[in-house]
Design a protein around this motif. Structure first.
Motif, PDB file in Angstrom:
ATOM      1  N   GLN A 116       0.838  -1.205   0.000  1.00  0.00           N
ATOM      2  CA  GLN A 116       0.000   0.000   0.000  1.00  0.00           C
ATOM      3  C   GLN A 116       0.872   1.253   0.000  1.00  0.00           C
ATOM      4  O   GLN A 116       0.636   2.180  -0.764  1.00  0.00           O
ATOM      5  CB  GLN A 116      -0.941   0.000   1.210  1.00  0.00           C
ATOM      6  N   ALA A 117       1.884   1.277   0.832  1.00  0.00           N
ATOM      7  CA  ALA A 117       2.773   2.445   0.908  1.00  0.00           C
ATOM      8  C   ALA A 117       3.507   2.652  -0.412  1.00  0.00           C
ATOM      9  O   ALA A 117       3.602   3.788  -0.913  1.00  0.00           O
ATOM     10  CB  ALA A 117       3.772   2.270   2.048  1.00  0.00           C
ATOM     11  N   ASP A 118       4.011   1.580  -1.002  1.00  0.00           N
ATOM     12  CA  ASP A 118       4.732   1.707  -2.273  1.00  0.00           C
ATOM     13  C   ASP A 118       3.789   2.100  -3.406  1.00  0.00           C
ATOM     14  O   ASP A 118       4.153   2.876  -4.284  1.00  0.00           O
ATOM     15  CB  ASP A 118       5.456   0.399  -2.614  1.00  0.00           C
ATOM     16  N   LEU A 119       2.564   1.587  -3.368  1.00  0.00           N
ATOM     17  CA  LEU A 119       1.573   1.954  -4.391  1.00  0.00           C
ATOM     18  C   LEU A 119       1.241   3.444  -4.283  1.00  0.00           C
ATOM     19  O   LEU A 119       1.161   4.143  -5.293  1.00  0.00           O
ATOM     20  CB  LEU A 119       0.308   1.113  -4.233  1.00  0.00           C
ATOM     21  N   GLN A 120       1.066   3.931  -3.072  1.00  0.00           N
ATOM     22  CA  GLN A 120       0.747   5.345  -2.868  1.00  0.00           C
ATOM     23  C   GLN A 120       1.850   6.256  -3.395  1.00  0.00           C
ATOM     24  O   GLN A 120       1.585   7.333  -3.920  1.00  0.00           O
ATOM     25  CB  GLN A 120       0.514   5.627  -1.370  1.00  0.00           C
ATOM     26  N   ARG A 121       3.103   5.812  -3.249  1.00  0.00           N
ATOM     27  CA  ARG A 121       4.230   6.636  -3.710  1.00  0.00           C
ATOM     28  C   ARG A 121       4.347   6.681  -5.227  1.00  0.00           C
ATOM     29  O   ARG A 121       4.861   7.647  -5.771  1.00  0.00           O
ATOM     30  CB  ARG A 121       5.535   6.111  -3.111  1.00  0.00           C
ATOM     31  N   CYS A 122       3.883   5.646  -5.914  1.00  0.00           N
ATOM     32  CA  CYS A 122       4.080   5.618  -7.366  1.00  0.00           C
ATOM     33  C   CYS A 122       2.884   6.175  -8.142  1.00  0.00           C
ATOM     34  O   CYS A 122       2.929   6.237  -9.369  1.00  0.00           O
ATOM     35  CB  CYS A 122       4.427   4.204  -7.840  1.00  0.00           C
ATOM     36  N   LEU A 123       1.837   6.596  -7.451  1.00  0.00           N
ATOM     37  CA  LEU A 123       0.656   7.140  -8.119  1.00  0.00           C
ATOM     38  C   LEU A 123       0.541   8.637  -7.861  1.00  0.00           C
ATOM     39  O   LEU A 123       1.006   9.137  -6.836  1.00  0.00           O
ATOM     40  CB  LEU A 123      -0.612   6.453  -7.589  1.00  0.00           C
ATOM     41  N   PRO A 124      -0.120   9.363  -8.776  1.00  0.00           N
ATOM     42  CA  PRO A 124      -0.418  10.779  -8.510  1.00  0.00           C
ATOM     43  C   PRO A 124      -1.306  10.875  -7.256  1.00  0.00           C
ATOM     44  O   PRO A 124      -2.085   9.958  -6.977  1.00  0.00           O
ATOM     45  CB  PRO A 124      -1.184  11.230  -9.765  1.00  0.00           C
ATOM     46  N   PRO A 125      -1.213  11.965  -6.513  1.00  0.00           N
ATOM     47  CA  PRO A 125      -1.922  12.067  -5.228  1.00  0.00           C
ATOM     48  C   PRO A 125      -3.431  11.807  -5.295  1.00  0.00           C
ATOM     49  O   PRO A 125      -3.965  11.087  -4.453  1.00  0.00           O
ATOM     50  CB  PRO A 125      -1.640  13.500  -4.774  1.00  0.00           C
ATOM     51  N   ALA A 128      -6.124  -4.363  -1.836  1.00  0.00           N
ATOM     52  CA  ALA A 128      -7.142  -5.235  -1.254  1.00  0.00           C
ATOM     53  C   ALA A 128      -6.541  -6.550  -0.784  1.00  0.00           C
ATOM     54  O   ALA A 128      -6.812  -6.996   0.326  1.00  0.00           O
ATOM     55  CB  ALA A 128      -8.250  -5.497  -2.267  1.00  0.00           C
ATOM     56  N   ASN A 129      -5.705  -7.157  -1.636  1.00  0.00           N
ATOM     57  CA  ASN A 129      -5.134  -8.450  -1.281  1.00  0.00           C
ATOM     58  C   ASN A 129      -3.967  -8.757  -2.208  1.00  0.00           C
ATOM     59  O   ASN A 129      -3.751  -8.078  -3.210  1.00  0.00           O
ATOM     60  CB  ASN A 129      -6.190  -9.549  -1.379  1.00  0.00           C
ATOM     61  N   LYS A 184      -2.742 -12.281  -3.983  1.00  0.00           N
ATOM     62  CA  LYS A 184      -2.981 -13.706  -4.205  1.00  0.00           C
ATOM     63  C   LYS A 184      -1.896 -14.215  -5.130  1.00  0.00           C
ATOM     64  O   LYS A 184      -1.806 -13.774  -6.276  1.00  0.00           O
ATOM     65  CB  LYS A 184      -4.355 -13.928  -4.830  1.00  0.00           C
ATOM     66  N   ASP A 185      -1.103 -15.151  -4.628  1.00  0.00           N
ATOM     67  CA  ASP A 185       0.062 -15.652  -5.361  1.00  0.00           C
ATOM     68  C   ASP A 185       0.941 -14.458  -5.718  1.00  0.00           C
ATOM     69  O   ASP A 185       1.420 -13.781  -4.835  1.00  0.00           O
ATOM     70  CB  ASP A 185      -0.364 -16.469  -6.580  1.00  0.00           C
ATOM     71  N   ASP A 186       1.100 -14.178  -7.005  1.00  0.00           N
ATOM     72  CA  ASP A 186       1.901 -13.028  -7.427  1.00  0.00           C
ATOM     73  C   ASP A 186       1.046 -11.961  -8.079  1.00  0.00           C
ATOM     74  O   ASP A 186       1.532 -11.156  -8.876  1.00  0.00           O
ATOM     75  CB  ASP A 186       2.993 -13.487  -8.402  1.00  0.00           C
ATOM     76  N   THR A 187      -0.244 -11.938  -7.743  1.00  0.00           N
ATOM     77  CA  THR A 187      -1.182 -10.983  -8.323  1.00  0.00           C
ATOM     78  C   THR A 187      -1.676 -10.041  -7.234  1.00  0.00           C
ATOM     79  O   THR A 187      -2.213 -10.474  -6.215  1.00  0.00           O
ATOM     80  CB  THR A 187      -2.378 -11.711  -8.959  1.00  0.00           C
ATOM     81  N   LEU A 188      -1.498  -8.750  -7.471  1.00  0.00           N
ATOM     82  CA  LEU A 188      -1.954  -7.732  -6.546  1.00  0.00           C
ATOM     83  C   LEU A 188      -3.385  -7.338  -6.908  1.00  0.00           C
ATOM     84  O   LEU A 188      -3.685  -7.064  -8.064  1.00  0.00           O
ATOM     85  CB  LEU A 188      -1.045  -6.498  -6.619  1.00  0.00           C
ATOM     86  N   VAL A 189      -4.269  -7.329  -5.916  1.00  0.00           N
ATOM     87  CA  VAL A 189      -5.659  -6.917  -6.119  1.00  0.00           C
ATOM     88  C   VAL A 189      -5.817  -5.532  -5.508  1.00  0.00           C
ATOM     89  O   VAL A 189      -5.489  -5.319  -4.336  1.00  0.00           O
ATOM     90  CB  VAL A 189      -6.647  -7.908  -5.465  1.00  0.00           C
ATOM     91  N   ILE A 190      -6.312  -4.593  -6.323  1.00  0.00           N
ATOM     92  CA  ILE A 190      -6.481  -3.203  -5.891  1.00  0.00           C
ATOM     93  C   ILE A 190      -7.958  -2.844  -5.988  1.00  0.00           C
ATOM     94  O   ILE A 190      -8.615  -3.143  -6.987  1.00  0.00           O
ATOM     95  CB  ILE A 190      -5.664  -2.239  -6.773  1.00  0.00           C
ATOM     96  N   PHE A 191      -8.477  -2.196  -4.952  1.00  0.00           N
ATOM     97  CA  PHE A 191      -9.841  -1.673  -4.976  1.00  0.00           C
ATOM     98  C   PHE A 191      -9.798  -0.213  -5.398  1.00  0.00           C
ATOM     99  O   PHE A 191      -9.040   0.579  -4.849  1.00  0.00           O
ATOM    100  CB  PHE A 191     -10.507  -1.765  -3.610  1.00  0.00           C
ATOM    101  N   ALA A 192     -10.639   0.133  -6.381  1.00  0.00           N
ATOM    102  CA  ALA A 192     -10.773   1.516  -6.840  1.00  0.00           C
ATOM    103  C   ALA A 192     -12.119   2.051  -6.374  1.00  0.00           C
ATOM    104  O   ALA A 192     -13.098   1.308  -6.316  1.00  0.00           O
ATOM    105  CB  ALA A 192     -10.681   1.578  -8.359  1.00  0.00           C
ATOM    106  N   GLN A 193     -12.180   3.337  -6.076  1.00  0.00           N
ATOM    107  CA  GLN A 193     -13.413   3.933  -5.567  1.00  0.00           C
ATOM    108  C   GLN A 193     -14.452   4.198  -6.650  1.00  0.00           C
ATOM    109  O   GLN A 193     -15.613   4.406  -6.339  1.00  0.00           O
ATOM    110  CB  GLN A 193     -13.119   5.231  -4.832  1.00  0.00           C
ATOM    111  N   SER A 194     -14.033   4.205  -7.903  1.00  0.00           N
ATOM    112  CA  SER A 194     -14.985   4.460  -8.984  1.00  0.00           C
ATOM    113  C   SER A 194     -14.516   3.754 -10.247  1.00  0.00           C
ATOM    114  O   SER A 194     -13.372   3.293 -10.343  1.00  0.00           O
ATOM    115  CB  SER A 194     -15.108   5.965  -9.251  1.00  0.00           C
ATOM    116  N   THR A 195     -15.390   3.697 -11.201  1.00  0.00           N
ATOM    117  CA  THR A 195     -15.053   3.064 -12.472  1.00  0.00           C
ATOM    118  C   THR A 195     -13.957   3.841 -13.191  1.00  0.00           C
ATOM    119  O   THR A 195     -13.065   3.241 -13.796  1.00  0.00           O
ATOM    120  CB  THR A 195     -16.314   2.979 -13.366  1.00  0.00           C
TER     121      THR A 195
END
Length: 142
Positions: free
Chosen positions: A29-38, A47-48, A50-61
């Motif tokens: 989460q911390a590394d993801l926050q640093r690599c994205l625009p604010p 979110a999770n 699983k194996d080598d797949t990162l699951v991210i929840f987005a607030q909107s489409t």
């Protein structure tokens, strides 16, 4: 804890494994926050894993579409940060609406109550803050 869960976790100490997984998610989460625009970073969360797949929840489409477009560069950036990922899955998080507040209770003062307030206020000194408050309450009440 049931045997199937222990077998799934594959560790002698399942709690230690869960703590390790939670710590890894926090680092992601911390590394993801640093690599994205604010603004984009504020609109998504890990979110999770699983194996080598990162699951991210987005607030909107719209956020989900942008993250899916950025998925290859996100994987590359997170790999550079030491996370062995192969893919990123983005899901739109369905937020539960906030519970609505009940309407405020209407409190009314009867005509007799107003008269009593006014009469009591008249017995107080003219410069008394209590007198001012009681007179205001009598004037503004319904």
């Amino acid at each position: 804890m049931t045997q199937s869960i222990q077998r799934y976790l594959g560790a002698a100490d399942p709690l230690a494994r869960l703590k390790e997984h939670a710590a890894r998610l926090r680092r992601l989460q911390a590394d993801l926050q640093r690599c994205l625009p604010p603004l984009l970073a504020a609109s998504c969360s890990v979110a999770n894993l699983k194996d080598d797949t990162l699951v991210i929840f987005a607030q909107s489409t719209a956020v989900a579409v942008k993250l899916k477009q950025m998925a290859p560069s996100l994987v590359q950036h997170l790999r550079e940060q030491g996370h062995p990922l192969t893919d990123v899955h983005v899901k739109v998080a369905i937020r539960q609406p906030r519970p609505t507040r009940p309407p405020p209770i209407e409190r009314r003062i009867s005509a007799q109550g107003k008269q009593c307030l006014t009469a009591f206020a008249a017995t107080l000194p003219a410069d008394s803050p209590l007198r001012e408050a009681l007179e205001r309450l009598a004037r503004c009440s319904r």
